[in-house]
Scaffold this motif. Structure first.
Motif, short mmCIF file in Angstrom:
data_model
loop_
_atom_site.label_atom_id
_atom_site.label_comp_id
_atom_site.label_asym_id
_atom_site.label_seq_id
_atom_site.Cartn_x
_atom_site.Cartn_y
_atom_site.Cartn_z
N PHE A 85 -9.79 7.30 4.78
CA PHE A 85 -10.09 5.98 4.19
C PHE A 85 -10.28 4.90 5.25
CE2 PHE A 85 -6.64 2.91 4.86
CZ PHE A 85 -5.72 3.71 5.53
N TYR A 121 0.85 -1.19 0.00
CA TYR A 121 0.00 0.00 0.00
C TYR A 121 0.88 1.23 0.00
CZ TYR A 121 0.40 1.08 5.01
OH TYR A 121 0.86 1.43 6.24
N ARG A 124 -5.38 14.72 -1.98
CA ARG A 124 -3.92 14.62 -2.00
C ARG A 124 -3.32 15.95 -1.55
NH1 ARG A 124 -4.31 10.01 -1.66
NH2 ARG A 124 -3.55 8.36 -3.05
N HIS A 138 -4.33 11.37 7.27
CA HIS A 138 -4.68 10.53 6.12
C HIS A 138 -5.52 9.32 6.57
CE1 HIS A 138 -3.23 9.87 1.74
NE2 HIS A 138 -4.36 9.21 1.91
C1 COI Z 1 -5.55 5.77 -1.34
O1 COI Z 1 -6.27 4.78 -1.38
O2 COI Z 1 -4.93 6.17 -2.35
C2 COI Z 1 -5.39 6.50 -0.08
O3 COI Z 1 -5.21 7.68 -0.11
C3 COI Z 1 -5.40 5.70 1.19
C4 COI Z 1 -4.07 5.37 1.78
C5 COI Z 1 -3.99 3.96 2.30
C6 COI Z 1 -2.87 5.68 0.97
#
Ligand code: COI
Length: 331
Positions: free
Chosen positions: A299, A52, A235, A296
């Protein structure tokens, strides 16, 4: 078949266990460590890796995977802006993401934080914690009285529109790709400038592509209403943070929701308690009563995490088997 997963957190383990139980034919190995050029070596023998987005995936990292014969990477998140896509292409990588793990998770977070800014929750919470239980001067504003400008009407922007319509807010929207449902409702304005001029609140739901970097800057802020509220759960680099700090100081911007930050890599998802905080500008923003910073986490819900794990492993197996997957990234 073997899949090697990086950066597996404790909260992901139950979803991973569930996926493994349903796929006994796949050997799964995982580590808490993030993927780097050094840790790439640990994936030797795997058909694909699941990762991730927390670090940049540079040419060096991709090369280190390619050196192990691995040419596929399945992201457990949606954004691909941390990947050197030129290198990925040259090295023959197939990449998948999880395009829609839960748009609601992010849209809900935006809506909740936006309502909290309007109701001055951070100031009220601080007063209550001190046992100052007076009302004034902490008077709030109602969501239904606001015109909210939604920039980007992809999955997340559209869920946010639905939620805010439930509150009774007036919506104006902008996107270079028009969504038929939003169009039918007559919500689109013709330009970003028009959206800036009409909105009391502006919420960003666009990717970090070069045309969008620093779209919120000194010039665009000048085109906005006095006292505008900004919401960024997309972002960090969409916003020129210095310009926003100046606008917060002058009152041009009356509040800011930030779940993302320009320099968040290496700062977010770390515990800084008792340590020297590495970013003075962010330190100052966190302390402001009219700025809501979250690291962040928009999510970060149980539903989203489950989908991220299951869909990324499904995609990794599909790619390794040479099958189609709806989550394959075109680049
Ligand atoms: C994404 O899914 O791009 C997010 O911003 C969530 C994170 C786990 C990076």
């Amino acid at each position: 078949m073997k899949i090697y997963a990086y950066g597996i957190r404790d909260d992901e383990k139950p979803s991973l266990k569930e996926w493994e139980t349903a796929h006994p034919e796949v050997e799964v190995a995982f580590t808490q460590e993030l993927l780097t050029p050094e840790t790439a070596k640990n994936a030797a023998g795997a058909d694909g890796v699941v990762v991730y987005q927390q670090l940049p995936y540079t040419r060096e990292t991709l090369q280190a995977l390619a050196d192990q014969g691995i040419h596929q990477m399945s992201l457990r998140n949606v954004g691909i802006d941390n990947i050197d896509l030129k290198a990925a292409k040259e090295l023959g990588f197939k990449i998948s993401n999880v395009a829609a793990y839960s748009p609601n998770a992010i849209a809900e977070h935006a809506a909740i934080q936006l309502a909290r800014i309007l109701r001055r929750s951070k100031e009220l919470d601080a007063k209550v914690a001190k046992r100052d239980l007076r009302w004034a001067p902490t008077i709030g504003r109602e969501v239904r009285m606001q015109t909210v400008g939604v920039v980007g009407t992809g999955r997340i922007g559209r869920v946010l529109i639905q939620i805010l319509q439930g509150f009774g807010a007036k919506i104006v929207a902008y996107d270079i790709f028009k969504n038929p449902d939003i169009d039918k409702q007559g919500l689109y304005v013709d330009s970003l400038d028009e959206l800036y001029a009409k909105s009391d609140v502006i919420s960003l739901h666009v990717p970090s592509v070069k045309e969008n970097i620093h779209m919120i800057n000194k010039d665009s802020i000048a085109k906005m209403k006095d006292g505008v509220v900004l919401v960024n759960v997309a972002r960090g680099d969409l916003v020129d943070t210095d310009a926003v700090v100046a606008a917060l100081d002058s009152g041009k911007v009356s509040g800011m929701v930030m779940d993302v930050y320009e320099n968040e890599i290496g700062i977010f998802n770390e515990d800084w308690e008792g340590k020297k905080f590495p970013d003075a500008r962010l330190d100052d923003l966190i302390d402001r009563p009219n700025v809501l910073v979250t690291p962040h986490t928009a999510f970060y819900t149980t539903k989203a995490v489950l989908e991220m794990v299951h869909q990324s492993f499904d995609a990794a197996v599909a790619i390794a088997n040479g099958q189609e997957t709806r989550n394959l990234v075109k680049f």
